[in-house]
Design an enzyme around this catalytic site. Structure first.
Site, PDB file in Angstrom:
ATOM      1  N   HIS A 239    -102.197 -24.057   2.090  1.00  0.00           N
ATOM      2  CA  HIS A 239    -101.544 -24.953   1.506  1.00  0.00           C
ATOM      3  C   HIS A 239    -100.134 -25.806   0.972  1.00  0.00           C
ATOM      4  CE1 HIS A 239    -105.325 -23.942  -1.653  1.00  0.00           C
ATOM      5  NE2 HIS A 239    -104.903 -23.237  -2.121  1.00  0.00           N
TER       6      HIS A 239
HETATM    7  O1  RIB Z   1    -102.913 -25.068  -5.472  1.00  0.00           O
HETATM    8  C1  RIB Z   1    -102.363 -24.458  -4.595  1.00  0.00           C
HETATM    9  C2  RIB Z   1    -100.404 -24.816  -5.051  1.00  0.00           C
HETATM   10  O2  RIB Z   1    -100.453 -24.099  -6.341  1.00  0.00           O
HETATM   11  C3  RIB Z   1     -99.633 -24.073  -3.827  1.00  0.00           C
HETATM   12  O3  RIB Z   1     -99.092 -25.013  -3.964  1.00  0.00           O
HETATM   13  C4  RIB Z   1     -99.459 -22.849  -3.765  1.00  0.00           C
HETATM   14  O4  RIB Z   1     -98.146 -22.340  -3.813  1.00  0.00           O
HETATM   15  C5  RIB Z   1     -99.743 -23.159  -5.753  1.00  0.00           C
HETATM   16  O5  RIB Z   1     -97.773 -23.427  -5.709  1.00  0.00           O
END
Ligand code: RIB
Ligand code: CA
Length: 309
Positions: A239
């Site tokens: 992500h």
């Molecule tokens: O949904 C993914 C996000 O949530 C990313 O930023 C992960 O690190 C968590 O913070």
């Protein structure tokens, strides 16, 4: 000319990889500071983890601890994926510097009030710090040229059926930020679920044969298993590095302007990003939502970058 940025994060493994990616490019990204927030794990761990990643990268970027809980809701962490301390699966160096004494919110306000040049905010976690800063000093909004955020979902959530984790943890903060009139690019789960850290990518990281490459591979291998099993994917979605990859190579992504709000009230949908993808509301767009990503080139950038550290 380097772009001045502040990275707000909740390390967390994908945040850690994003920090390494950013720290590998000091000539393109002038990181004024790293601010930490409670999210994946409690604030103590997100802050210590940011310091450890700076130590791994031999960087002395200042780290400022921020808000220990969301604005309204109780803190719900993602320790089930990131482990109790947030970075499991490898031995990281001890911090080489102390946390800065100044609170992250005060750092955000002071830095934005004093800057002569616009600053980009790269946000990788719940938006609590930025929202509190905007409430405390609304005029700082004019000093932020862009927010590039990981969060939200056009379709399915990952924390609930409706909500993605960063927005779910602090939906009220996200609403404040989305309504602040600041240009925002939001990279949602619909895009990050096309950025999958497969076994092949892990092999390429290990082939770097460096402390950073091995640590990144260890962290990603440990972190990826729950997601891979849950989603039945060939690799875990990566992500937060998408945010930094955009800053380094914007043409990796395309975006669509949309009117986006956050559900902060309904029990089953709280934290859902309500994204008007087809313009049905007729309301002026306030958030550019990522529409596509060039995954092969993103991983090429990531591997090349981590090889530098
Ligand atoms: O949904 C993914 C996000 O949530 C990313 O930023 C992960 O690190 C968590 O913070
Ligand atoms: Ca994060």
């Amino acid at each position: 000319m380097a772009r001045s940025i502040i990275i707000d994060c909740d390390p967390g493994v994908d945040d850690a990889i994003a920090l390494l990616l950013a720290l590998a490019h000091p000539t393109e990204l002038n990181i004024l500071g790293i601010t930490t927030v409670a999210g994946n794990v409690p604030l103590h761990y997100t802050s210590q983890n940011a310091l450890k990643i700076c130590a791994l990268a031999n960087a002395n970027t200042p780290v400022y601890a921020g808000c220990p809980r969301p604005m309204v809701r109780p803190l719900e962490t993602a320790a089930n994926i990131h482990g109790a301390t947030g970075l499991q699966g490898t031995e990281l160096p001890e911090p080489q510097q102390p946390l800065m004494v100044q609170h992250a919110v005060a750092f955000l306000i002071d830095t934005l009030q004093q800057t002569q040049e616009p600053i980009t905010l790269a946000t990788l976690g719940p938006l609590t710090n930025l929202a509190v800063a905007l409430i405390q000093a609304p005029a700082i909004a004019t000093k932020i040229d862009h927010i590039i955020a990981m969060g939200g979902a056009i379709t399915h959530g990952n924390m609930t059926p409706a909500a993605e984790f960063n927005i779910y943890v602090d939906p009220h903060a996200a609403q404040v930020v989305f309504k602040a009139g600041i240009p925002i690019k939001l990279i949602t789960l619909d895009t990050t679920h096309h950025v999958l850290t497969t076994a092949e990518h892990l092999t390429h990281l290990r082939q770097l044969n460096t402390a950073v490459g091995n640590a990144a591979a260890d962290l990603l291998a440990h972190y990826g298993t729950p997601d891979q099993e849950r989603y039945g994917l060939p690799g875990a979605p990566l992500h937060d590095p998408c945010v930094i990859a955009y800053l380094l190579q914007p043409d990796l992504f395309t975006f669509k302007p949309t009117y986006t709000t956050v559900d902060t009230t309904s029990p089953d949908n709280i934290g859902r990003t309500v994204i008007d993808w087809w313009g049905r509301t007729g309301k002026a767009p306030n958030v550019d939502i990522a529409a596509s990503v060039n995954t092969p080139d993103l991983y090429a950038l990531l591997i090349k970058s981590l090889a530098i550290l």
